[in-house]
Design a protein around this motif. Structure first.
Motif, short mmCIF file in Angstrom:
data_model
loop_
_atom_site.label_atom_id
_atom_site.label_comp_id
_atom_site.label_asym_id
_atom_site.label_seq_id
_atom_site.Cartn_x
_atom_site.Cartn_y
_atom_site.Cartn_z
N ILE A 222 0.77 -1.16 0.08
CA ILE A 222 -0.01 -0.04 -0.12
C ILE A 222 0.88 1.44 -0.07
O ILE A 222 0.78 2.01 -0.92
CB ILE A 222 -0.98 -0.09 1.21
N THR A 223 1.57 1.37 1.03
CA THR A 223 2.46 2.61 0.97
C THR A 223 3.22 2.91 0.09
O THR A 223 3.34 3.94 -0.52
CB THR A 223 3.32 2.52 2.47
N ILE A 224 4.33 1.95 -0.29
CA ILE A 224 5.44 1.76 -1.30
C ILE A 224 4.54 2.29 -2.81
O ILE A 224 5.02 3.32 -3.34
CB ILE A 224 6.23 0.73 -1.43
N PRO A 225 3.47 1.45 -3.36
CA PRO A 225 2.93 1.82 -4.27
C PRO A 225 2.40 3.28 -4.34
O PRO A 225 2.49 3.96 -5.58
CB PRO A 225 1.74 0.65 -4.63
N LEU A 226 1.75 3.61 -3.50
CA LEU A 226 1.28 4.84 -3.23
C LEU A 226 2.16 6.21 -3.21
O LEU A 226 1.93 7.35 -3.36
CB LEU A 226 0.18 5.16 -2.27
N LEU A 227 3.47 5.93 -2.99
CA LEU A 227 4.57 6.56 -2.86
C LEU A 227 5.41 6.80 -4.11
O LEU A 227 6.64 7.61 -4.11
CB LEU A 227 5.43 6.43 -1.68
N THR A 228 4.92 6.12 -4.98
CA THR A 228 5.77 5.80 -6.36
C THR A 228 6.19 7.14 -7.00
O THR A 228 7.35 7.67 -7.33
CB THR A 228 5.12 5.19 -7.40
N PRO A 229 5.27 8.28 -7.03
CA PRO A 229 5.44 9.65 -7.56
C PRO A 229 6.53 10.37 -6.85
O PRO A 229 7.55 10.81 -7.31
CB PRO A 229 4.08 10.20 -7.76
N THR A 230 6.50 10.10 -5.47
CA THR A 230 7.32 10.74 -4.54
C THR A 230 8.78 10.04 -4.68
O THR A 230 9.69 10.84 -4.46
CB THR A 230 6.85 10.80 -3.16
N LEU A 231 8.57 8.83 -4.78
CA LEU A 231 9.99 8.22 -5.03
C LEU A 231 10.66 8.66 -6.11
O LEU A 231 11.95 8.87 -6.22
CB LEU A 231 9.63 6.72 -5.07
N LEU A 232 10.05 8.72 -7.27
CA LEU A 232 10.61 9.37 -8.35
C LEU A 232 11.21 10.62 -8.25
O LEU A 232 12.29 11.08 -8.88
CB LEU A 232 9.52 9.21 -9.71
N TRP A 299 15.12 6.99 -15.13
CA TRP A 299 14.26 6.76 -14.03
C TRP A 299 12.60 7.02 -14.47
O TRP A 299 11.92 6.21 -14.05
CB TRP A 299 14.78 8.02 -13.05
N PHE A 300 12.49 8.09 -15.25
CA PHE A 300 10.94 8.44 -15.54
C PHE A 300 10.44 7.11 -16.44
O PHE A 300 9.41 6.78 -16.54
CB PHE A 300 10.90 9.68 -16.66
N ALA A 301 11.32 6.54 -17.25
CA ALA A 301 10.80 5.35 -18.07
C ALA A 301 10.38 4.36 -17.44
O ALA A 301 9.66 3.45 -17.43
CB ALA A 301 11.99 5.08 -19.26
N ILE A 302 11.27 3.99 -16.24
CA ILE A 302 11.03 2.89 -15.21
C ILE A 302 9.84 3.15 -14.45
O ILE A 302 9.08 2.24 -14.41
CB ILE A 302 12.30 2.62 -14.48
N PHE A 303 9.48 4.42 -13.94
CA PHE A 303 8.47 4.56 -13.02
C PHE A 303 7.21 4.90 -13.83
O PHE A 303 6.28 4.82 -13.34
CB PHE A 303 8.89 5.66 -12.22
N SER A 304 7.34 5.07 -15.18
CA SER A 304 6.24 5.51 -16.01
C SER A 304 4.98 4.60 -15.95
O SER A 304 3.80 5.19 -15.97
CB SER A 304 6.54 5.81 -17.40
N ASN A 305 5.25 3.25 -15.85
CA ASN A 305 4.32 2.30 -15.97
C ASN A 305 3.68 1.96 -14.69
O ASN A 305 2.86 1.28 -14.50
CB ASN A 305 4.49 0.90 -16.55
N ARG A 306 4.12 2.83 -13.63
CA ARG A 306 3.51 2.57 -12.28
C ARG A 306 2.63 3.78 -11.78
O ARG A 306 1.93 3.45 -10.87
CB ARG A 306 4.66 2.55 -11.29
N PHE A 307 2.51 4.68 -12.58
CA PHE A 307 1.45 5.64 -12.10
C PHE A 307 1.09 6.65 -13.40
O PHE A 307 2.06 6.73 -14.29
CB PHE A 307 2.01 6.56 -10.91
#
Length: 309
Positions: A222-232, A299-307
């Motif tokens: 829950i926490t980590i997936p919802l923090l994905t934009p902040t992690l990026l 980094w953006f390419a890696i995280f782009s499919n997560r949010f």
């Protein structure tokens, strides 16, 4: 009497003028920032790229500068010291990036909980972020000093261990600078994570608890997936900031021992202002900027499919 019909084109033109007039205050609001952006960012970037194509002599006017094209870049790619300092910078960045992402996240999770003195600990963890690099160097020097430092005091005088030259040994100098940087810059990513955590609805955690989810499952699912934009955001800003590390190494080690803590920015500074090879230093700046842009895009390419943006 026949009614007069106005042309559609004229009406459209009038409407467009009205819309433009209504938007004029918005343009006036962004004008100061736009001017600052052009003067202090866009123009220096353009000039830096331009100077990198010249054998630039600092005292000569522009029309007398010698254009050499990509020769500075070619020489840089064949420069062994450039690859050495780039390797040092990347290793420092990776160490600091990992530490300064994991620990602020864990501390932010802890400081989100309700307990006595929570605001005090939030202030303490953020306090170091307001210090200048000179103050950080003075404090870190009192910690890492091999003879008068507090760390070696406990190791040698209390526990009878060996005296360690923290900033004078190749194996420990770069990790010591990384730990110093994490302590100094810890507050900003912690604050970013804490703000993001407070925006997660408590109903989600309550529903997970009802479904039998434990603390670890709640954190990872829950926490980590919802923090994905902040992690990026944290990873990107930390990467860009640490790749430009200069002050800590320059004041504490001067790039030593040898070249073990000599970063790209120290090499660039020495090249420009000790040897006055301005064009060569500008080529370094352009190359390191390209590296940061490419890696940040990855980094953006890696995280782009997560949010969704």
């Amino acid at each position: 009497m026949a009614a007069t019909v106005l042309p559609r084109q004229g009406k459209g033109g009038t409407s467009k003028a009205v819309r433009l007039r209504r938007q004029l205050p918005n343009f006036l609001f962004i004008l100061p920032h736009l001017l600052l952006f052009v003067v202090f960012l866009a123009w220096p970037i353009f000039r830096g790229v331009q100077i990198s194509l010249y054998d630039w002599k600092i005292m000569l006017p522009f029309e007398q500068q010698k254009f050499i094209g990509l020769n500075n870049f070619q020489a840089l790619l064949n420069d062994r010291l450039w690859w050495t300092v780039l390797n040092v910078t990347v290793r420092f960045t990776l160490m600091t990036l990992v530490l300064n992402t994991i620990f602020p996240l864990l501390v932010a999770v802890a400081l989100k909980q309700a307990f006595r003195g929570r605001d005090f600990f939030r202030t303490v963890f953020f306090a170091a972020s307001i210090l200048s690099v000179s103050a950080v160097a003075i404090i870190a020097g009192r910690v890492w000093d091999p003879y008068r430092g507090i760390l070696n005091y406990f190791i040698v005088d209390v526990f009878n261990g060996p005296r360690i030259l923290w900033l004078g040994t190749a194996a420990t100098a770069l990790p010591a600078l990384s730990i110093t940087t994490v302590w100094w810059t810890f507050g900003f990513p912690m604050l970013a994570f804490l703000t993001a955590l407070q925006n997660i609805p408590e109903q989600i955690y309550e529903a997970a608890k009802i479904d039998g989810a434990g603390p670890w499952e709640t954190f990872t699912r829950i926490t980590i997936p919802l923090l994905t934009p902040t992690l990026l955001f944290v990873i990107s800003t930390q990467f860009i900031g640490q790749m430009q590390m200069f002050g800590q190494a320059y004041t504490l080690t001067g790039g030593g021992p040898g070249n073990e803590t000599r970063t790209v920015m120290i090499y660039l500074f020495d090249t420009a202002w000790k040897f006055f090879r301005i064009g060569y230093a500008s080529a370094m700046a352009v190359l390191i900027a390209i590296v940061m842009i490419v890696v940040t895009r990855i980094w953006f390419a890696i995280f782009s499919n997560r949010f969704e943006y």
